[in-house]
Design an enzyme around this catalytic site. Structure first.
Site, PDB file in Angstrom:
ATOM      1  N   TYR A 143      -1.772   0.405  10.421  1.00  0.00           N
ATOM      2  CA  TYR A 143      -2.247  -0.748   8.991  1.00  0.00           C
ATOM      3  C   TYR A 143      -0.525   0.099   8.598  1.00  0.00           C
ATOM      4  O   TYR A 143      -0.632  -0.808   8.045  1.00  0.00           O
ATOM      5  CB  TYR A 143      -3.267   0.857   7.801  1.00  0.00           C
ATOM      6  CG  TYR A 143      -2.903  -0.711   6.431  1.00  0.00           C
ATOM      7  CD1 TYR A 143      -3.708  -2.093   6.998  1.00  0.00           C
ATOM      8  CD2 TYR A 143      -3.321   0.683   5.513  1.00  0.00           C
ATOM      9  CE1 TYR A 143      -3.677  -1.973   5.036  1.00  0.00           C
ATOM     10  CE2 TYR A 143      -3.607   0.068   4.657  1.00  0.00           C
ATOM     11  CZ  TYR A 143      -4.426  -0.902   4.503  1.00  0.00           C
ATOM     12  OH  TYR A 143      -4.022  -1.381   2.642  1.00  0.00           O
ATOM     13  N   SER A 199       0.184  -1.296   0.253  1.00  0.00           N
ATOM     14  CA  SER A 199       0.175   0.023  -0.043  1.00  0.00           C
ATOM     15  C   SER A 199       0.678   1.256   0.058  1.00  0.00           C
ATOM     16  O   SER A 199       2.320   0.998   0.244  1.00  0.00           O
ATOM     17  CB  SER A 199      -0.639  -0.136   1.017  1.00  0.00           C
ATOM     18  OG  SER A 199      -1.127   1.613   1.278  1.00  0.00           O
TER      19      SER A 199
END
Length: 255
Positions: free
Chosen positions: A155, A142
């Site tokens: 995250y 990501s």
């Protein structure tokens, strides 16, 4: 077309979003595809849709954080297809936690899905690749591995770890002809991104996100899938240990 002809591709989290697009693109590119997901109904529906159109596709409901279940599922894929040429570690989850109130169990759940599962899947598929003298692993990381925002703890830590795992593994298996790369999407129109916008306290967050995108739009799962299948193919035969951004230029903007 045909970049993955005669290859066997295994995709985790393949029933929806980016995973589904990768499954569909790999089939279009000539691969035999196996995919794992917890969502059995969606997985069966996708398998039936693709096989009805001539695709070679198998699906299994698998918890990719369960090492024993994963070992069995990969063995079934090997029995069905004889090998695994490409592994795409796509299964993942968003999390909106607080560093004080987050419990140890919640922390472990995030890292089990976003990081540990990639290790486990590679552990069980690499022997097939090493035996055949080649293969490709693509980890879906990501933009958060490099840049993050308030409200998405931890995250970024998990995805940073996945990029680090990519580099380390690439060096360890290069001598066997196996390549390992990461793809780091930015804002992609998926259920996870829609969930992020929906839970955000700023009701104008989507418009603000669009305003800082150099390309002026949110990406599609299909655009990510194209990059993944390129990296999986021989067209990227001299690419390993890399982290490819698919973010519409967001990661290079000073804003």
């Amino acid at each position: 077309m045909g970049r993955l002809t005669d290859r066997v591709v295994l995709v985790t989290g393949g029933s929806r979003g980016i995973g589904r697009a990768i499954v569909e693109t790999a089939v279009r590119e000539g691969a035999a595809v196996a995919f794992f997901d917890l969502e059995e109904k969606a997985g069966i529906a996708l398998r039936e849709e693709l096989t009805a159109n001539g695709g070679r596709v198998v699906f299994a409901q698998v918890d990719v954080t369960d090492g024993q279940a994963l070992s069995t599922a990969v063995a079934d894929v090997l029995a069905a297809y004889g090998c695994v040429d490409v592994l795409v570690n796509n299964a993942g989850r968003n999390v909106y936690a607080d560093p004080v109130s987050m419990t140890e169990a919640e922390w472990d759940q995030v890292f089990d899905v976003d990081l540990k599962a990639a290790f486990l899947c590679a552990k069980h598929t690499l022997p097939s690749m090493i035996e055949r003298g080649g293969g490709s692993i693509v980890n879906i990381a990501s933009l958060h591995a490099k840049l993050t925002c308030d409200g998405m703890y931890p995250y970024a830590a998990a995805k940073s770890g996945l990029v680090g795992l990519t580099r380390s593994m690439a060096l360890n298996v290069a001598k066997h002809g196996v390549r390992v790369n990461a793809v780091s999407p930015g804002y992609i129109r998926t259920a996870l991104v829609d969930e992020y916008f929906a839970q955000h306290p700023d009701r104008d967050v989507e418009r603000k996100a669009l305003e800082v995108h150099p390309l002026g739009r949110i990406g599609t799962a299909e655009e990510v899938a194209e990059v993944v299948c390129f990296l999986a193919s021989d067209a990227a035969s001299f690419v390993t240990g890399a982290d490819w951004a698919v973010d519409g230029g967001l990661g290079v903007r000073f804003a």
